[in-house]
Design a protein around this motif. Structure first.
Motif, PDB file in Angstrom:
ATOM      1  N   LEU A 345       0.787  -1.188   0.121  1.00  0.00           N
ATOM      2  CA  LEU A 345       0.072   0.097   0.107  1.00  0.00           C
ATOM      3  C   LEU A 345       1.034   1.152  -0.248  1.00  0.00           C
ATOM      4  CD1 LEU A 345      -2.883   0.930   0.143  1.00  0.00           C
ATOM      5  CD2 LEU A 345      -2.680   0.938   2.685  1.00  0.00           C
ATOM      6  N   PHE A 346       0.773   2.200  -0.971  1.00  0.00           N
ATOM      7  CA  PHE A 346       1.442   3.472  -1.087  1.00  0.00           C
ATOM      8  C   PHE A 346       0.610   4.572  -1.093  1.00  0.00           C
ATOM      9  CE2 PHE A 346       4.458   0.202  -2.826  1.00  0.00           C
ATOM     10  CZ  PHE A 346       5.647   0.474  -2.176  1.00  0.00           C
ATOM     11  N   GLU A 347       0.923   5.778  -0.721  1.00  0.00           N
ATOM     12  CA  GLU A 347       0.361   7.013  -0.787  1.00  0.00           C
ATOM     13  C   GLU A 347       0.939   7.625  -2.097  1.00  0.00           C
ATOM     14  OE1 GLU A 347      -2.085   7.816   0.979  1.00  0.00           O
ATOM     15  OE2 GLU A 347      -1.999   5.965   2.269  1.00  0.00           O
ATOM     16  N   LYS A 348       0.365   8.836  -2.457  1.00  0.00           N
ATOM     17  CA  LYS A 348       0.873   9.745  -3.601  1.00  0.00           C
ATOM     18  C   LYS A 348       2.428  10.240  -3.230  1.00  0.00           C
ATOM     19  CE  LYS A 348      -0.302  13.875  -6.256  1.00  0.00           C
ATOM     20  NZ  LYS A 348      -1.313  15.046  -6.270  1.00  0.00           N
ATOM     21  N   GLY A 349       3.140  10.004  -4.177  1.00  0.00           N
ATOM     22  CA  GLY A 349       4.475  10.628  -4.038  1.00  0.00           C
ATOM     23  C   GLY A 349       5.609   9.873  -4.639  1.00  0.00           C
ATOM     24  N   PHE A 350       6.894  10.152  -4.341  1.00  0.00           N
ATOM     25  CA  PHE A 350       7.893   9.289  -5.156  1.00  0.00           C
ATOM     26  C   PHE A 350       8.246   7.873  -4.519  1.00  0.00           C
ATOM     27  CE2 PHE A 350       9.255  13.745  -6.362  1.00  0.00           C
ATOM     28  CZ  PHE A 350       9.629  13.511  -7.744  1.00  0.00           C
ATOM     29  N   ILE A 351       8.674   6.934  -5.149  1.00  0.00           N
ATOM     30  CA  ILE A 351       8.877   5.433  -4.639  1.00  0.00           C
ATOM     31  C   ILE A 351      10.123   5.202  -5.143  1.00  0.00           C
ATOM     32  CG2 ILE A 351       8.002   3.201  -4.450  1.00  0.00           C
ATOM     33  CD1 ILE A 351       5.225   4.219  -4.900  1.00  0.00           C
ATOM     34  N   ASP A 352      10.992   4.701  -4.430  1.00  0.00           N
ATOM     35  CA  ASP A 352      12.331   3.915  -4.886  1.00  0.00           C
ATOM     36  C   ASP A 352      12.100   2.329  -5.123  1.00  0.00           C
ATOM     37  OD1 ASP A 352      13.830   6.306  -5.115  1.00  0.00           O
ATOM     38  OD2 ASP A 352      13.980   6.380  -2.926  1.00  0.00           O
ATOM     39  N   GLY A 353      12.889   2.099  -6.001  1.00  0.00           N
ATOM     40  CA  GLY A 353      12.782   0.542  -6.285  1.00  0.00           C
ATOM     41  C   GLY A 353      14.262   0.024  -6.698  1.00  0.00           C
ATOM     42  N   GLU A 354      14.499  -1.305  -6.232  1.00  0.00           N
ATOM     43  CA  GLU A 354      15.800  -2.014  -6.234  1.00  0.00           C
ATOM     44  C   GLU A 354      15.679  -3.379  -6.529  1.00  0.00           C
ATOM     45  OE1 GLU A 354      19.466  -2.623  -3.525  1.00  0.00           O
ATOM     46  OE2 GLU A 354      18.915  -0.817  -3.674  1.00  0.00           O
ATOM     47  N   CYS A 355      16.379  -4.003  -7.488  1.00  0.00           N
ATOM     48  CA  CYS A 355      16.525  -5.284  -7.747  1.00  0.00           C
ATOM     49  C   CYS A 355      17.996  -5.866  -8.009  1.00  0.00           C
ATOM     50  CB  CYS A 355      15.757  -5.887  -8.720  1.00  0.00           C
ATOM     51  SG  CYS A 355      15.644  -7.801  -9.420  1.00  0.00           S
ATOM     52  N   ASN A 356      18.493  -6.882  -7.369  1.00  0.00           N
ATOM     53  CA  ASN A 356      19.816  -7.368  -7.634  1.00  0.00           C
ATOM     54  C   ASN A 356      19.785  -8.746  -8.304  1.00  0.00           C
ATOM     55  OD1 ASN A 356      21.275  -5.392  -5.752  1.00  0.00           O
ATOM     56  ND2 ASN A 356      19.671  -6.271  -4.272  1.00  0.00           N
ATOM     57  N   ILE A 357      20.929  -8.577  -9.286  1.00  0.00           N
ATOM     58  CA  ILE A 357      20.965  -9.994 -10.276  1.00  0.00           C
ATOM     59  C   ILE A 357      22.216 -10.502  -9.757  1.00  0.00           C
ATOM     60  CG2 ILE A 357      21.237 -11.050 -12.060  1.00  0.00           C
ATOM     61  CD1 ILE A 357      19.476  -8.552 -13.353  1.00  0.00           C
ATOM     62  N   PRO A 358      22.571 -11.716  -9.011  1.00  0.00           N
ATOM     63  CA  PRO A 358      23.945 -11.875  -8.641  1.00  0.00           C
ATOM     64  C   PRO A 358      24.765 -12.525  -9.599  1.00  0.00           C
ATOM     65  CG  PRO A 358      22.156 -14.014  -8.385  1.00  0.00           C
ATOM     66  CD  PRO A 358      21.346 -12.640  -8.940  1.00  0.00           C
ATOM     67  N   GLY A 359      26.007 -12.308  -9.263  1.00  0.00           N
ATOM     68  CA  GLY A 359      27.343 -12.827 -10.089  1.00  0.00           C
ATOM     69  C   GLY A 359      27.059 -14.305 -10.423  1.00  0.00           C
ATOM     70  N   ASN A 360      27.649 -14.731 -11.630  1.00  0.00           N
ATOM     71  CA  ASN A 360      27.552 -16.259 -11.869  1.00  0.00           C
ATOM     72  C   ASN A 360      26.108 -16.556 -12.058  1.00  0.00           C
ATOM     73  OD1 ASN A 360      30.236 -16.824 -11.881  1.00  0.00           O
ATOM     74  ND2 ASN A 360      30.369 -16.432  -9.764  1.00  0.00           N
ATOM     75  N   PHE A 361      25.142 -15.608 -12.751  1.00  0.00           N
ATOM     76  CA  PHE A 361      23.990 -16.118 -13.219  1.00  0.00           C
ATOM     77  C   PHE A 361      23.718 -15.999 -14.482  1.00  0.00           C
ATOM     78  CE2 PHE A 361      19.449 -14.801 -14.069  1.00  0.00           C
ATOM     79  CZ  PHE A 361      18.967 -15.898 -13.320  1.00  0.00           C
ATOM     80  N   LEU A 362      23.880 -14.928 -15.126  1.00  0.00           N
ATOM     81  CA  LEU A 362      23.785 -14.671 -16.574  1.00  0.00           C
ATOM     82  C   LEU A 362      24.786 -15.314 -17.551  1.00  0.00           C
ATOM     83  CD1 LEU A 362      22.468 -11.113 -16.681  1.00  0.00           C
ATOM     84  CD2 LEU A 362      21.250 -13.213 -16.841  1.00  0.00           C
ATOM     85  N   ASN A 363      24.605 -15.649 -18.589  1.00  0.00           N
ATOM     86  CA  ASN A 363      25.371 -16.178 -19.689  1.00  0.00           C
ATOM     87  C   ASN A 363      26.019 -15.110 -20.496  1.00  0.00           C
ATOM     88  OD1 ASN A 363      27.160 -17.702 -21.023  1.00  0.00           O
ATOM     89  ND2 ASN A 363      25.603 -19.138 -22.082  1.00  0.00           N
ATOM     90  N   ASN A 364      27.274 -15.083 -20.943  1.00  0.00           N
ATOM     91  CA  ASN A 364      27.636 -13.905 -21.698  1.00  0.00           C
ATOM     92  C   ASN A 364      26.580 -13.735 -22.963  1.00  0.00           C
ATOM     93  OD1 ASN A 364      28.828 -16.337 -22.728  1.00  0.00           O
ATOM     94  ND2 ASN A 364      29.276 -15.271 -24.421  1.00  0.00           N
ATOM     95  N   GLY A 365      26.526 -12.315 -23.250  1.00  0.00           N
ATOM     96  CA  GLY A 365      25.499 -11.930 -24.167  1.00  0.00           C
ATOM     97  C   GLY A 365      24.835 -10.389 -24.079  1.00  0.00           C
ATOM     98  N   SER A 366      23.841 -10.174 -24.974  1.00  0.00           N
ATOM     99  CA  SER A 366      23.505  -8.708 -24.901  1.00  0.00           C
ATOM    100  C   SER A 366      22.015  -8.969 -24.219  1.00  0.00           C
ATOM    101  CB  SER A 366      23.303  -8.246 -26.167  1.00  0.00           C
ATOM    102  OG  SER A 366      24.679  -7.849 -26.705  1.00  0.00           O
ATOM    103  N   TYR A 367      21.662  -7.908 -23.388  1.00  0.00           N
ATOM    104  CA  TYR A 367      20.310  -8.095 -22.632  1.00  0.00           C
ATOM    105  C   TYR A 367      19.682  -6.658 -22.719  1.00  0.00           C
ATOM    106  CZ  TYR A 367      22.253 -12.368 -21.119  1.00  0.00           C
ATOM    107  OH  TYR A 367      22.906 -13.746 -20.853  1.00  0.00           O
TER     108      TYR A 367
END
Length: 421
Positions: A345-367
């Motif tokens: 539940l949020f009120e009107k205003g600014f909200i900050d978001g964050e998500c972490n992708i660990p190392g040794n997860f993605l293969n080499n390539g373009s995303y």
């Protein structure tokens, strides 16, 4: 110095685009006579500086290239397609002459610029070994002496008396490389040959090239887009960009310089006011950023690098159940994952978001990354498509396999082996 086997001084190569000549044999002979004998200016001759003449444009494929290579050294050359790498190798191999500058060197030069040179589809593998070997500069006695070794290296012994037109593409290239790999020059010039064969054959190719410089004392010049192979095989490297040397030094330093200029596709977007910020009546996105947590002293994203996605948006509604989801896609559009938070539940205003992708997860390539904003886990409020994009580079340690690593993800799950009793 006596240990320098190749010295390039101010090497430049110019090509003229468009029609060459006047279209008339008589006129061409007249122009040649005036140019060579009478020393008059030839209107079809290039002018330094890229000026157009008679609708023919000139282009400098190389410009002021200088370097030295000592005996037993392995030098890697990297760069984009069209950077001048193949042109430089052709000059070093004496296939073409430079427009300006001079190459000084000593010793026998052999070039693996095009694997399979001299092979004829109707001839057998045995016959092609002799034909190709002769074209590459080997004498018959030398070919006979190394014949069994070449066949064993190629792994096509069972088909050696079969016409190569019936070979698979992998068999064909393995036999062609096996012939070229058994030359014994003082200087070996190699252009993109590691994309051949399976893991075992690539291991043998790398071992052969490594032995050429470290054990046999031969000088190796290696051009490849496989930066991991360049790093492992060559202590020093040169980065060519638009025909000029952009960076030179240790392979690790040059490769980091090269990749750091390529990777920052779109790591950050920031907007200062509501009017220009992407969004709609419900959501306005003010910033989105990809923050790599670089490993060691590297400044490039590789498969080991943890990634943090940060974003800030303005919510225009009061008392709203809101969730944000991160969608990660390959460059061709396949979704790697879709993750989100539980609705809050949020009120009107600014909200900050964050998500972490660990190392040794993605293969080499373009995303690329898209962010979706959802009300009550059911109603889409806004979808910010392709807001970030980035490249993940390969990293391999203590490994001789440099082919493609399968899969979209590359997690470091433990695999346990135990000796059976």
């Amino acid at each position: 110095m006596s240990d320098i086997v190749i010295k390039a001084e101010n090497i430049s190569k110019l090509y003229k685009l468009g029609t060459i000549g006047s279209g008339s044999l008589r006129r061409d002979m007249q122009l040649w006579w005036e140019d060579k004998i009478l020393n008059k200016e030839n209107p079809n001759k290039y002018i330094t500086g890229g000026k157009k003449i008679d609708n023919n444009e000139i282009i400098w494929a190389l410009k002021n290239i200088d370097f030295e290579i000592k005996q037993g050294e392995a030098l890697g050359i990297i760069g984009h397609n069209g950077a001048g790498k193949s042109t430089l190798l052709k000059i070093l191999s004496r296939i073409v002459k430079p427009t300006e500058g001079v190459i000084r060197g000593r010793g026998r030069v052999s070039s693996l610029l095009e694997v399979g040179t001299g092979f004829h589809a109707e001839l057998t593998g045995r016959e092609n070994i002799f034909v190709s070997g002769h074209i590459l500069g080997m004498k018959k006695a030398e070919i006979l002496k190394k014949f069994d070794e070449i066949v064993d290296f190629s792994g096509v012994e069972a088909f050696i008396d079969t016409p190569v037109k019936r070979y698979s593409s992998g068999m064909y290239v393995r036999l062609a490389f096996a012939v070229a790999a058994h030359l014994e020059p003082d200087i070996l010039i190699i252009d993109e040959v590691l994309a051949v064969g399976d893991a075992d054959f690539q291991k043998k190719c790398l071992g052969k090239m490594n032995d050429a410089s470290t054990k046999s004392g031969r000088t190796v010049i290696f051009v490849s887009h496989n930066l991991q192979a360049v790093s492992n095989l060559c202590p020093k490297a040169i980065w060519l960009d638009k025909g000029s040397v952009r960076s030179r030094g240790t392979s690790k330093t040059v490769i980091n310089d090269y990749l750091s200029t390529l990777q920052k596709k779109s790591w950050k977007k920031e907007f200062t006011d509501l009017k220009n910020a992407p969004g709609n009546d419900f959501i306005k996105v003010f910033s989105v950023e990809l923050k790599p947590q670089f490993v060691e002293s590297s400044s490039i994203i590789d498969i080991r690098t943890p990634l943090t996605i940060k974003f800030r948006f303005y919510n225009t509604s009061d008392n709203i159940l809101l969730a944000a989801g991160i969608h990660l896609f390959t460059l061709s559009g396949e979704c790697i994952f879709d993750v989100s938070n539980d609705s809050l539940l949020f009120e009107k205003g600014f909200i900050d978001g964050e998500c972490n992708i660990p190392g040794n997860f993605l293969n080499n390539g373009s995303y690329y990354i898209s962010i979706i904003f959802v009300e009550d886990s059911s109603k889409q409020l806004y979808y910010y498509e392709e807001c970030l994009s980035f490249d993940v580079e390969d990293y391999r340690e203590n490994m001789n396999w440099y082919g493609d690593w399968m899969g979209y993800v590359r997690p470091k799950f433990p695999v346990i082996l135990k000796q059976s009793k």
